[in-house]
Motif scaffolding. Sequence first.
Motif, PDB file in Angstrom:
ATOM      1  N   HIS A  20       0.833  -1.204   0.000  1.00  0.00           N
ATOM      2  CA  HIS A  20       0.000   0.000   0.000  1.00  0.00           C
ATOM      3  C   HIS A  20       0.870   1.258   0.000  1.00  0.00           C
ATOM      4  O   HIS A  20       0.606   2.210  -0.741  1.00  0.00           O
ATOM      5  N   GLN A  21       1.897   1.257   0.819  1.00  0.00           N
ATOM      6  CA  GLN A  21       2.788   2.422   0.883  1.00  0.00           C
ATOM      7  C   GLN A  21       3.464   2.673  -0.464  1.00  0.00           C
ATOM      8  O   GLN A  21       3.584   3.818  -0.905  1.00  0.00           O
ATOM      9  N   ALA A  22       3.889   1.600  -1.135  1.00  0.00           N
ATOM     10  CA  ALA A  22       4.562   1.748  -2.425  1.00  0.00           C
ATOM     11  C   ALA A  22       3.591   2.250  -3.498  1.00  0.00           C
ATOM     12  O   ALA A  22       3.948   3.111  -4.308  1.00  0.00           O
ATOM     13  N   LEU A  23       2.377   1.747  -3.513  1.00  0.00           N
ATOM     14  CA  LEU A  23       1.405   2.127  -4.539  1.00  0.00           C
ATOM     15  C   LEU A  23       0.839   3.524  -4.294  1.00  0.00           C
ATOM     16  O   LEU A  23       0.544   4.263  -5.238  1.00  0.00           O
ATOM     17  N   ALA A  24       0.679   3.885  -3.028  1.00  0.00           N
ATOM     18  CA  ALA A  24       0.085   5.176  -2.691  1.00  0.00           C
ATOM     19  C   ALA A  24       0.978   6.350  -3.084  1.00  0.00           C
ATOM     20  O   ALA A  24       0.517   7.492  -3.107  1.00  0.00           O
ATOM     21  N   ALA A  25       2.223   6.067  -3.420  1.00  0.00           N
ATOM     22  CA  ALA A  25       3.138   7.128  -3.840  1.00  0.00           C
ATOM     23  C   ALA A  25       2.755   7.701  -5.193  1.00  0.00           C
ATOM     24  O   ALA A  25       3.155   8.821  -5.539  1.00  0.00           O
ATOM     25  N   PHE A  26       1.958   6.944  -5.991  1.00  0.00           N
ATOM     26  CA  PHE A  26       1.608   7.425  -7.329  1.00  0.00           C
ATOM     27  C   PHE A  26       0.159   7.135  -7.715  1.00  0.00           C
ATOM     28  O   PHE A  26      -0.264   7.454  -8.824  1.00  0.00           O
ATOM     29  N   ALA A  27      -0.625   6.521  -6.825  1.00  0.00           N
ATOM     30  CA  ALA A  27      -1.996   6.140  -7.172  1.00  0.00           C
ATOM     31  C   ALA A  27      -2.929   6.337  -5.991  1.00  0.00           C
ATOM     32  O   ALA A  27      -2.488   6.478  -4.844  1.00  0.00           O
ATOM     33  N   GLU A  28      -4.244   6.355  -6.283  1.00  0.00           N
ATOM     34  CA  GLU A  28      -5.260   6.323  -5.243  1.00  0.00           C
ATOM     35  C   GLU A  28      -5.531   4.861  -4.918  1.00  0.00           C
ATOM     36  O   GLU A  28      -5.954   4.102  -5.797  1.00  0.00           O
ATOM     37  N   VAL A  29      -5.287   4.455  -3.689  1.00  0.00           N
ATOM     38  CA  VAL A  29      -5.350   3.039  -3.327  1.00  0.00           C
ATOM     39  C   VAL A  29      -6.414   2.818  -2.255  1.00  0.00           C
ATOM     40  O   VAL A  29      -6.389   3.447  -1.194  1.00  0.00           O
ATOM     41  N   GLU A  30      -7.329   1.920  -2.526  1.00  0.00           N
ATOM     42  CA  GLU A  30      -8.376   1.521  -1.588  1.00  0.00           C
ATOM     43  C   GLU A  30      -8.091   0.094  -1.152  1.00  0.00           C
ATOM     44  O   GLU A  30      -7.929  -0.802  -1.989  1.00  0.00           O
ATOM     45  N   VAL A  31      -8.016  -0.136   0.155  1.00  0.00           N
ATOM     46  CA  VAL A  31      -7.734  -1.476   0.680  1.00  0.00           C
ATOM     47  C   VAL A  31      -9.028  -2.105   1.183  1.00  0.00           C
ATOM     48  O   VAL A  31      -9.729  -1.530   2.020  1.00  0.00           O
ATOM     49  N   VAL A  32      -9.349  -3.284   0.658  1.00  0.00           N
ATOM     50  CA  VAL A  32     -10.438  -4.121   1.168  1.00  0.00           C
ATOM     51  C   VAL A  32      -9.853  -5.528   1.256  1.00  0.00           C
ATOM     52  O   VAL A  32      -9.644  -6.189   0.237  1.00  0.00           O
ATOM     53  N   TYR A  81     -17.055   3.562  -7.473  1.00  0.00           N
ATOM     54  CA  TYR A  81     -16.330   3.764  -8.724  1.00  0.00           C
ATOM     55  C   TYR A  81     -15.734   2.427  -9.159  1.00  0.00           C
ATOM     56  O   TYR A  81     -15.685   1.475  -8.372  1.00  0.00           O
ATOM     57  N   ARG A  82     -15.288   2.375 -10.392  1.00  0.00           N
ATOM     58  CA  ARG A  82     -14.650   1.171 -10.926  1.00  0.00           C
ATOM     59  C   ARG A  82     -13.139   1.396 -10.944  1.00  0.00           C
ATOM     60  O   ARG A  82     -12.654   2.293 -11.648  1.00  0.00           O
ATOM     61  N   PRO A  83     -12.367   0.615 -10.203  1.00  0.00           N
ATOM     62  CA  PRO A  83     -10.913   0.817 -10.186  1.00  0.00           C
ATOM     63  C   PRO A  83     -10.279   0.490 -11.534  1.00  0.00           C
ATOM     64  O   PRO A  83     -10.825  -0.284 -12.321  1.00  0.00           O
ATOM     65  N   ASP A  84      -9.130   1.086 -11.768  1.00  0.00           N
ATOM     66  CA  ASP A  84      -8.388   0.812 -13.002  1.00  0.00           C
ATOM     67  C   ASP A  84      -7.626  -0.499 -12.915  1.00  0.00           C
ATOM     68  O   ASP A  84      -7.312  -1.115 -13.945  1.00  0.00           O
ATOM     69  N   LEU A  85      -7.331  -0.923 -11.682  1.00  0.00           N
ATOM     70  CA  LEU A  85      -6.487  -2.102 -11.478  1.00  0.00           C
ATOM     71  C   LEU A  85      -6.825  -2.735 -10.139  1.00  0.00           C
ATOM     72  O   LEU A  85      -7.090  -2.033  -9.156  1.00  0.00           O
ATOM     73  N   VAL A  86      -6.817  -4.059 -10.092  1.00  0.00           N
ATOM     74  CA  VAL A  86      -6.921  -4.802  -8.834  1.00  0.00           C
ATOM     75  C   VAL A  86      -5.560  -5.427  -8.550  1.00  0.00           C
ATOM     76  O   VAL A  86      -5.000  -6.113  -9.409  1.00  0.00           O
ATOM     77  N   VAL A  87      -5.037  -5.181  -7.359  1.00  0.00           N
ATOM     78  CA  VAL A  87      -3.733  -5.717  -6.962  1.00  0.00           C
ATOM     79  C   VAL A  87      -3.919  -6.541  -5.699  1.00  0.00           C
ATOM     80  O   VAL A  87      -4.665  -6.157  -4.794  1.00  0.00           O
ATOM     81  N   SER A  88      -3.226  -7.674  -5.620  1.00  0.00           N
ATOM     82  CA  SER A  88      -3.304  -8.547  -4.455  1.00  0.00           C
ATOM     83  C   SER A  88      -1.899  -8.862  -3.950  1.00  0.00           C
ATOM     84  O   SER A  88      -1.003  -9.131  -4.735  1.00  0.00           O
ATOM     85  N   GLY A  89      -1.723  -8.842  -2.636  1.00  0.00           N
ATOM     86  CA  GLY A  89      -0.412  -9.167  -2.059  1.00  0.00           C
ATOM     87  C   GLY A  89       0.057  -8.088  -1.099  1.00  0.00           C
ATOM     88  O   GLY A  89      -0.713  -7.240  -0.691  1.00  0.00           O
ATOM     89  N   ILE A  90       1.327  -8.114  -0.794  1.00  0.00           N
ATOM     90  CA  ILE A  90       2.344  -9.089  -1.201  1.00  0.00           C
ATOM     91  C   ILE A  90       2.193 -10.319  -0.309  1.00  0.00           C
ATOM     92  O   ILE A  90       2.168 -10.202   0.912  1.00  0.00           O
ATOM     93  N   ASN A  91       2.119 -11.509  -0.912  1.00  0.00           N
ATOM     94  CA  ASN A  91       1.899 -12.727  -0.149  1.00  0.00           C
ATOM     95  C   ASN A  91       3.156 -13.174   0.588  1.00  0.00           C
ATOM     96  O   ASN A  91       4.277 -13.007   0.108  1.00  0.00           O
ATOM     97  N   ASN A  92       2.937 -13.784   1.737  1.00  0.00           N
ATOM     98  CA  ASN A  92       4.022 -14.308   2.567  1.00  0.00           C
ATOM     99  C   ASN A  92       4.391 -15.711   2.091  1.00  0.00           C
ATOM    100  O   ASN A  92       4.022 -16.716   2.695  1.00  0.00           O
ATOM    101  N   GLY A  93       5.114 -15.796   0.984  1.00  0.00           N
ATOM    102  CA  GLY A  93       5.500 -17.074   0.397  1.00  0.00           C
ATOM    103  C   GLY A  93       5.121 -17.151  -1.066  1.00  0.00           C
ATOM    104  O   GLY A  93       4.253 -16.404  -1.544  1.00  0.00           O
ATOM    105  N   ALA A  94       5.759 -18.059  -1.774  1.00  0.00           N
ATOM    106  CA  ALA A  94       5.599 -18.159  -3.232  1.00  0.00           C
ATOM    107  C   ALA A  94       4.211 -18.634  -3.636  1.00  0.00           C
ATOM    108  O   ALA A  94       3.538 -19.382  -2.910  1.00  0.00           O
ATOM    109  N   ASN A  95       3.792 -18.198  -4.811  1.00  0.00           N
ATOM    110  CA  ASN A  95       2.614 -18.744  -5.490  1.00  0.00           C
ATOM    111  C   ASN A  95       3.039 -19.066  -6.923  1.00  0.00           C
ATOM    112  O   ASN A  95       2.800 -18.304  -7.854  1.00  0.00           O
TER     113      ASN A  95
END
Length: 256
Positions: A20-32, A81-95
């Motif tokens: 969230h901190q990394a993305l919020a530097a350049f985007a509007e980020v909503e966490v659910v 509103y409809r977001p431009d992108l859905v992001v998930s993570g960062i996961n604790n371990g590989a997928n």
Amino acid sequence: MKILLSNDDGFQAPGIVALHQALAAFAEVEVVAPEHNNSAKSNALTLHSPLYVHEAANGFRYVNGTPADCVHIALTGLLDYRPDLVVSGINNGANMGDDTIYSGTVGAAMEGYLFGIPAIAFSQIERGWAHLDAAAAKAGELVQRIGAQKLGDGKPWLLNVNIPNVPLDEIKPPKICRLGRRHAAERVITMDSPRGETMYWIGGAGAAADAAEGTDFHATAAGHIALTPLKVDLTDHDALAYWSQGMKQLMEGAPR
């Protein structure tokens, strides 16, 4: 850019806080995100019990459900509103490899993709959050670059990204990879409950069975970020002709 951010480790997990901190530097980020850890919940939706949305002190909203629940609720009524992108993570371990079938991290991103929105799932290779700051920086950089170039020709896409747990200057550039394969999972773990009943715990994931060059396993072992485009269509297109012919023969020999 408007981004909906979720995960499967829960809204308090270090991975989602860093991302969230990394993305919020350049985007509007909503966490659910889920209230609790929901690893390996895949695309599961909660249909037989009510879901509730609460807001944490930091503005993150959390749901007493699965990762897919979180994205589904957000896109079908919670957000105006409809977001431009859905992001998930960062996961604790590989997928990687077969993990993607079970992954709640991928499931959250896939729910966005099913709604026609581009989506990315981010994971670190090893558990424990080592060098999380580096992984978050690379994830943010990748999202920013993709957003700036408007990749995908206007069509939704789904990316699975795995990042090695190494310092920032040791992370090698992304490689486009196919999914590898794992051996069968380790044996189930059994123990006795206080009441004398046998309890079963799912064993660990198996070792890589297909880690050849070109796979996500191979890329991350060499220090690269592994980037794999995914799709939802499970149809075995190569086998359609075989089964069509087989069904024809089967029906010709069927009793009247």
